[in-house]
Design an enzyme around this catalytic site. Structure first.
Site, PDB file in Angstrom:
ATOM      1  CG  ASP A  62      -2.819   3.763  -1.789  1.00  0.00           C
ATOM      2  OD1 ASP A  62      -3.365   3.718  -2.914  1.00  0.00           O
ATOM      3  OD2 ASP A  62      -2.927   3.080  -0.830  1.00  0.00           O
TER       4      ASP A  62
ATOM      5  CB  SER B 215      -1.066  -0.153   1.250  1.00  0.00           C
ATOM      6  OG  SER B 215      -1.955   1.018   1.220  1.00  0.00           O
TER       7      SER B 215
ATOM      8  CG  ASP C 169      -2.851  -0.733  -2.648  1.00  0.00           C
ATOM      9  OD1 ASP C 169      -2.867   0.041  -2.134  1.00  0.00           O
ATOM     10  OD2 ASP C 169      -3.826  -1.717  -2.228  1.00  0.00           O
TER      11      ASP C 169
ATOM     12  CG  ASP D 240      -6.315   0.533  -1.340  1.00  0.00           C
ATOM     13  OD1 ASP D 240      -5.349   1.505  -1.301  1.00  0.00           O
ATOM     14  OD2 ASP D 240      -6.398  -0.217  -0.434  1.00  0.00           O
TER      15      ASP D 240
END
Length: 473
Positions: free
Chosen positions: A243, A108, A245, A247
């Site tokens: 960010d 993340s 990833d 999400d």
């Protein structure tokens, strides 16, 4: 033969607010395989499946981790579907449509020397109980000695893009100039075509060959200045980023000002006519103050806690959603938008809130939509490389006697009028300000959140608190 529980314990990897996280060197091939075998063992009695999907972010360590997970899947006699670098919600969405589990290799927003694994059952993101089942599983497997070559499928990327481009008119963004801050986001190759398909003129901004750990809850001063500069230089109406990833969204208005994630979530939920919301305790109280929702419940921080509320809310309300202070939007039920049904996606997503905000801003500028809300301002930051044990000790001391704690760190002129210990310690002060302390679930960090009547005072509160807390380190 190796046993998953033993390998996982020896690795030192732990579950955080969402997913298993640790240092790159902890994610050995055998550790990745142990988590994969344990995950499958924990859900096999509940679901029937012959395939498992895997995808990754752009971290240098992610491809090898994906190969190790894939090798474990092959050991189980299951087929691997590999989607390469795509956003986490893209992987989750296509897997839910195919009714198969999936594994996302991503850390993340945390630094590149760390990484992680996110697990999804065929019906969505795993719960905290599922995490415990993975840790307790006694799955036996052979040590990983070689890694398979993986072939990338574009199905996840195409279905995710279609989910949103089909929802809106192809002319919706005609005349809009949108900047995409690409950095190393997992979705950076998808976003420009999606916005262009809706009529926007897109300007690509600052793609990076090195991993950039964008934290949408603690935007750096450098990124704040970049947005203002880009907005002016390119005459932008909107800036979109995420960010690592993909999400958690990061969006800027016509002036190049980044919106706080919970304000973006509020405006998205309002535009979708959501009736009931589940949001973490750290979110802005403007959510209740705007009086646009029939019901709002507060949870611990982390998407599993938000998702856990959806079942109960869906029994009473037709449209259910949630979002976090980081901006990730979770759709808890099917919802009608533009007379079209958008299916539930109970995991954090960055694209939906951005597009719903742009749809809502067709008549009024984004900054006017924000200014029409109750004027409560939030800010957050964190002390990095702060031992988890030290964070716990500080928060425990503050919980035991908040007034004494405030006085100890120089806030002796304020009284505590309300305390919330849902997650960490959230104190409402006599000044009507709110201070919230908690230890990060993903890294050795102490996070501080503040809410106040002005943006300046919320920033000052966080800065002062963290400065004083460092002295306690």
């Amino acid at each position: 033969m190796l046993v998953s529980k033993e390998v996982i314990k020896e690795s030192g990897i732990q579950f955080g607010t969402s997913g298993a996280r640790g240092l790159v060197e902890q994610f050995t091939s055998n550790a990745c395989a142990a988590f994969t075998h344990a995950f499958v063992a924990s859900i096999q009695s509940q679901f029937e499946f012959k395939q498992i999907a895997i995808a990754i972010d752009n971290r240098p360590s992610s491809p090898a981790m994906a190969q190790a997970c894939a090798k474990a899947v092959e050991q189980l006699g299951l087929e691997v579907i590999y989607y390469g670098v795509v956003p986490t919600p893209a992987l989750a969405y296509v897997s839910m449509q195919d009714n198969i589990p999936c594994i996302m290799v991503t850390g993340s927003h945390i630094p590149f020397d760390r990484n992680g694994l996110k697990f999804y059952r065929p019906d969505g993101e795993i719960s905290k109980a599922d995490e415990q089942a993975i840790l307790n599983a006694m799955a036996e497997f052979e040590a990983i000695t070689d890694l398979p070559v993986l072939t990338v499928s574009d199905k996840a990327a195409s279905q995710y893009s279609e989910r949103y481009t089909s929802l809106f008119d192809s002319q919706m963004l005609i005349g809009k100039r949108i900047g995409i801050y690409e950095h190393s986001s997992a979705g950076r190759d998808l976003y420009a075509p999606m916005f262009e398909a809706l009529g926007a003129e897109v300007i690509a901004l600052e793609r990076s060959d090195e991993f950039v750990p964008i934290d949408t809850e603690a935007v750096s001063d450098a990124d704040k200045q970049k947005a203002k500069n880009w907005s002016k230089e390119y005459n932008l109406d909107f800036i979109f980023s995420t960010d690592g990833d993909g999400d958690r969204p990061l969006v800027a208005d016509e002036n190049g000002d980044w919106l706080r994630g919970d304000i973006l979530g509020l405006l998205c939920a309002d535009a979708m006519n959501i009736e009931a919301l589940a949001v973490p305790v750290s979110c802005n109280t403007a959510i209740e103050g705007c009086e646009r929702f029939n019901y709002v419940t507060r949870t611990k921080i982390g998407s599993p806690y938000v998702i856990a509320e959806f079942d109960a809310l869906s029994k009473q309300y037709d449209s259910v959603a949630g979002f976090e202070a980081n901006g990730g939007f979770l759709l808890g039920s099917d919802v009608l938008v533009n007379d079209k049904t958008i299916k539930a996606l109970p995991t954090r997503d960055a694209v939906l809130p951005a597009l719903m905000l742009l749809a809502a801003a067709k008549e009024n500028p984004i900054y006017e939509l924000v200014n029409a809300l109750p004027q409560r301002f939030t800010h957050s930051d964190r002390i990095q490389n702060f031992a988890t044990e030290k964070s716990a000790a500080i928060i425990s001391e503050a919980k035991e006697n908040p007034a004494v704690f405030l006085s100890k760190i120089g806030f002796e002129n304020l009284d505590v009028i309300d305390i919330d210990i849902t997650d960490g310690l959230r104190m409402t002060l006599s000044s009507n300000d709110i201070i919230h302390l908690r230890s990060s679930g993903n890294a050795p960090e102490l996070r501080c959140y503040a809410e106040s009547n002005t943006n300046e005072s919320s920033q000052e509160l966080v800065s002062n608190f963290l400065t004083l807390l460092v002295l306690l380190k």
